[in-house]
Design a protein around this motif. Structure first.
Motif, mmCIF file in Angstrom:
data_model
loop_
_atom_site.group_PDB
_atom_site.id
_atom_site.type_symbol
_atom_site.label_atom_id
_atom_site.label_comp_id
_atom_site.label_asym_id
_atom_site.label_seq_id
_atom_site.Cartn_x
_atom_site.Cartn_y
_atom_site.Cartn_z
ATOM 1 N N GLY A 135 0.528 -0.330 -0.596
ATOM 2 C CA GLY A 135 1.106 -0.652 0.715
ATOM 3 C C GLY A 135 0.667 0.398 1.719
ATOM 4 O O GLY A 135 1.477 1.089 2.330
ATOM 5 N N THR A 136 -0.641 0.478 1.943
ATOM 6 C CA THR A 136 -1.202 1.637 2.659
ATOM 7 C C THR A 136 -1.026 1.575 4.174
ATOM 8 O O THR A 136 -1.091 2.596 4.848
ATOM 9 C CB THR A 136 -2.688 1.803 2.270
ATOM 10 O OG1 THR A 136 -3.141 3.085 2.669
ATOM 11 C CG2 THR A 136 -3.574 0.728 2.908
ATOM 12 N N ASP A 165 -3.277 -3.103 0.266
ATOM 13 C CA ASP A 165 -2.293 -3.720 1.171
ATOM 14 C C ASP A 165 -2.561 -5.210 1.194
ATOM 15 O O ASP A 165 -3.702 -5.642 0.999
ATOM 16 C CB ASP A 165 -2.383 -3.152 2.594
ATOM 17 C CG ASP A 165 -1.050 -3.253 3.329
ATOM 18 O OD1 ASP A 165 -0.417 -2.207 3.568
ATOM 19 O OD2 ASP A 165 -0.629 -4.385 3.656
ATOM 20 N N MET A 166 -1.509 -5.991 1.422
ATOM 21 C CA MET A 166 -1.730 -7.440 1.486
ATOM 22 C C MET A 166 -1.957 -7.900 2.920
ATOM 23 O O MET A 166 -2.295 -9.058 3.142
ATOM 24 C CB MET A 166 -0.611 -8.218 0.814
ATOM 25 C CG MET A 166 0.666 -8.309 1.578
ATOM 26 S SD MET A 166 1.942 -9.223 0.685
ATOM 27 C CE MET A 166 1.058 -10.615 0.028
ATOM 28 N N ASP A 199 -1.728 -8.311 -3.533
ATOM 29 C CA ASP A 199 -0.289 -8.184 -3.733
ATOM 30 C C ASP A 199 -0.044 -7.054 -4.756
ATOM 31 O O ASP A 199 -0.361 -7.216 -5.935
ATOM 32 C CB ASP A 199 0.207 -9.549 -4.261
ATOM 33 C CG ASP A 199 1.700 -9.611 -4.400
ATOM 34 O OD1 ASP A 199 2.392 -8.639 -4.030
ATOM 35 O OD2 ASP A 199 2.183 -10.642 -4.915
ATOM 36 N N TRP A 200 0.463 -5.919 -4.287
ATOM 37 C CA TRP A 200 0.714 -4.727 -5.109
ATOM 38 C C TRP A 200 -0.418 -4.471 -6.119
ATOM 39 O O TRP A 200 -1.544 -4.261 -5.715
ATOM 40 C CB TRP A 200 2.099 -4.798 -5.762
ATOM 41 C CG TRP A 200 3.211 -4.910 -4.757
ATOM 42 C CD1 TRP A 200 4.230 -5.810 -4.746
ATOM 43 C CD2 TRP A 200 3.422 -4.089 -3.578
ATOM 44 N NE1 TRP A 200 5.046 -5.631 -3.642
ATOM 45 C CE2 TRP A 200 4.581 -4.587 -2.916
ATOM 46 C CE3 TRP A 200 2.757 -3.012 -2.992
ATOM 47 C CZ2 TRP A 200 5.076 -4.031 -1.731
ATOM 48 C CZ3 TRP A 200 3.241 -2.459 -1.809
ATOM 49 C CH2 TRP A 200 4.381 -2.966 -1.207
ATOM 50 N N ASN A 217 4.878 4.057 -0.086
ATOM 51 C CA ASN A 217 5.961 3.933 0.892
ATOM 52 C C ASN A 217 6.064 2.434 1.153
ATOM 53 O O ASN A 217 5.459 1.911 2.077
ATOM 54 C CB ASN A 217 5.610 4.698 2.180
ATOM 55 C CG ASN A 217 6.628 4.418 3.276
ATOM 56 O OD1 ASN A 217 7.745 3.981 3.017
ATOM 57 N ND2 ASN A 217 6.229 4.668 4.526
ATOM 58 N N ALA A 219 6.155 -5.150 6.654
ATOM 59 C CA ALA A 219 6.108 -3.726 6.319
ATOM 60 C C ALA A 219 7.503 -3.152 6.103
ATOM 61 O O ALA A 219 7.639 -2.013 5.646
ATOM 62 C CB ALA A 219 5.408 -2.951 7.429
HETATM 63 C C1 LIG Z 1 6.545 0.675 4.988
HETATM 64 S S1 LIG Z 1 4.873 0.137 5.239
HETATM 65 C C2 LIG Z 1 4.031 1.647 4.791
HETATM 66 C C3 LIG Z 1 2.711 1.841 5.456
HETATM 67 C C4 LIG Z 1 2.058 3.210 5.192
HETATM 68 N N1 LIG Z 1 1.931 3.466 3.768
HETATM 69 C C5 LIG Z 1 2.865 4.320 5.829
HETATM 70 O O1 LIG Z 1 3.495 5.100 5.100
HETATM 71 O O2 LIG Z 1 2.861 4.422 7.068
HETATM 72 C C6 LIG Z 1 4.645 -0.914 3.824
HETATM 73 C C7 LIG Z 1 3.271 -1.535 3.697
HETATM 74 O O3 LIG Z 1 3.295 -2.358 2.515
HETATM 75 C C8 LIG Z 1 2.540 -3.521 2.765
HETATM 76 N N2 LIG Z 1 3.005 -4.576 1.838
HETATM 77 C C9 LIG Z 1 4.124 -5.341 1.926
HETATM 78 N N3 LIG Z 1 4.189 -6.181 0.885
HETATM 79 C C10 LIG Z 1 3.083 -5.953 0.124
HETATM 80 C C11 LIG Z 1 2.598 -6.519 -1.097
HETATM 81 N N4 LIG Z 1 3.265 -7.499 -1.732
HETATM 82 N N5 LIG Z 1 1.431 -6.052 -1.599
HETATM 83 C C12 LIG Z 1 0.750 -5.067 -0.951
HETATM 84 N N6 LIG Z 1 1.167 -4.486 0.200
HETATM 85 C C13 LIG Z 1 2.325 -4.926 0.734
HETATM 86 C C14 LIG Z 1 2.798 -3.849 4.226
HETATM 87 O O4 LIG Z 1 1.787 -4.684 4.755
HETATM 88 C C15 LIG Z 1 2.842 -2.448 4.847
HETATM 89 O O5 LIG Z 1 1.577 -2.060 5.315
#
Ligand SMILES: C[S@@+](CC[C@H](N)C(=O)[O-])C[C@H]1O[C@@H](n2cnc3c(N)ncnc32)[C@H](O)[C@@H]1O
Length: 271
Positions: A116-117, A139-140, A165-166, A181, A202
């Motif tokens: 989730g970058t 990231d998705m 997805d994760w 995060n 997010a």
């Molecule tokens: C809280 S944000 C954190 C962003 C960054 N890591 C930061 O600390 O600023 C969570 C991130 O997880 C991503 N996300 C949400 N669901 C996801 C999934 N199922 N698989 C991958 N990434 C996902 C979102 O798109 C978002 O960019």
């Protein structure tokens, strides 16, 4: 609003913080903030006035400053951000500090994964502070990944960016350290109104805000090398629940770390 001093006055009247107003004016007149402070008498051009009128209003309505000026400082790096990507928070630097401690004790050239970058904040901070690490980030959101790639290019940092997805895009790969995060806000959390400008994807993670963390804790073990750590950011009230999830999945030495205000904001353990 004909001069810089008048723009500062307008911002004050709309309730903006003075630092935010100075940064918005600095961006509109394309000068450093220190110059703005010393040149209050400078007249604004028509287009500067128009830009500022819109930006001061949007800021007064709660839009994050980072979206208006297009950037945010994180762990000493200047990251580009725009609507559709979470604005990196100073709280997340606690997770980076802890990750760097884990990397200092890891084997040479550790493989690191950031789940989730978003803007790439954590992945890029780790790649910058630990150049021997090989960093991969997932990231998705394609919008987020594009922002992360752009940031990496501008900062000349190497990270492998994967869409999915994760852990689904990882195949059989294993890592020395996994950090995340993830979204952790409950669907009906009253703070959501203040976060309305940032992407729901997010932020939101089910009725108790733990859906994403539950998924990551269940998927991560099969992508971890022996002794690898999993570090997760969460809301302060979630620390006991996250610790319980980690212990339930077989993690040991589970502990939490506090942010600068003393609240437990990261919990991690190793296998
Ligand atoms: C809280 S944000 C954190 C962003 C960054 N890591 C930061 O600390 O600023 C969570 C991130 O997880 C991503 N996300 C949400 N669901 C996801 C999934 N199922 N698989 C991958 N990434 C996902 C979102 O798109 C978002 O960019």
């Amino acid at each position: 609003m004909n001069t810089i001093a008048e723009a500062l006055q307008t911002a004050r009247e709309r309730g903006l913080e003075s630092l935010d107003a100075q940064l918005l004016i600095a961006q509109a007149v394309r000068r450093p903030r220190s110059w703005v402070l010393a040149h209050g008498e400078t007249p604004l051009t028509e287009s500067q006035r128009e830009t500022l009128t819109v930006h001061l209003q949007r800021r007064a309505e709660g839009e994050p400053l980072a979206y208006l000026i297009g950037q945010k400082e994180f762990y000493g790096l200047t990251l580009g951000v725009s609507a559709g990507v979470l604005v990196p928070r100073p709280d997340t630097e606690t997770l980076v500090d802890w990750a760097l401690e884990c990397l200092a004790a890891a084997p040479p050239q550790p493989e690191v994964l950031d789940l989730g970058t978003g803007s790439g904040a954590i992945a890029l901070a780790l790649a910058h502070a630990c150049p021997t690490a090989r960093v991969c980030a997932v990231d998705m959101s394609e919008t987020a990944l594009q922002a992360a790639r752009d940031n990496a290019m501008r900062l000349a940092l190497q990270v492998q960016w994967l869409a999915g997805d994760w852990c689904s895009p990882l195949g059989e790969r294993r890592f020395s350290l996994i950090v995340s995060n993830p979204p952790y806000v409950a669907d009906r959390d009253p703070h959501l109104q203040a976060l309305r400008h940032e992407p729901a994807q997010a932020l939101l993670a089910g009725a108790d805000g733990l859906d994403a963390i539950r998924t990551i804790v269940s998927q991560a073990p099969k992508h971890m090398l022996p002794q690898a750590w999993l570090l997760l950011e969460h809301a302060h009230a979630q620390a006991p629940a996250v610790a319980q999830l980690l212990r339930g999945a077989g993690f040991i030495d589970v502990t939490s770390r506090a942010d600068l205000s003393g609240e437990p904001r990261c919990t991690g353990g190793h296998l």
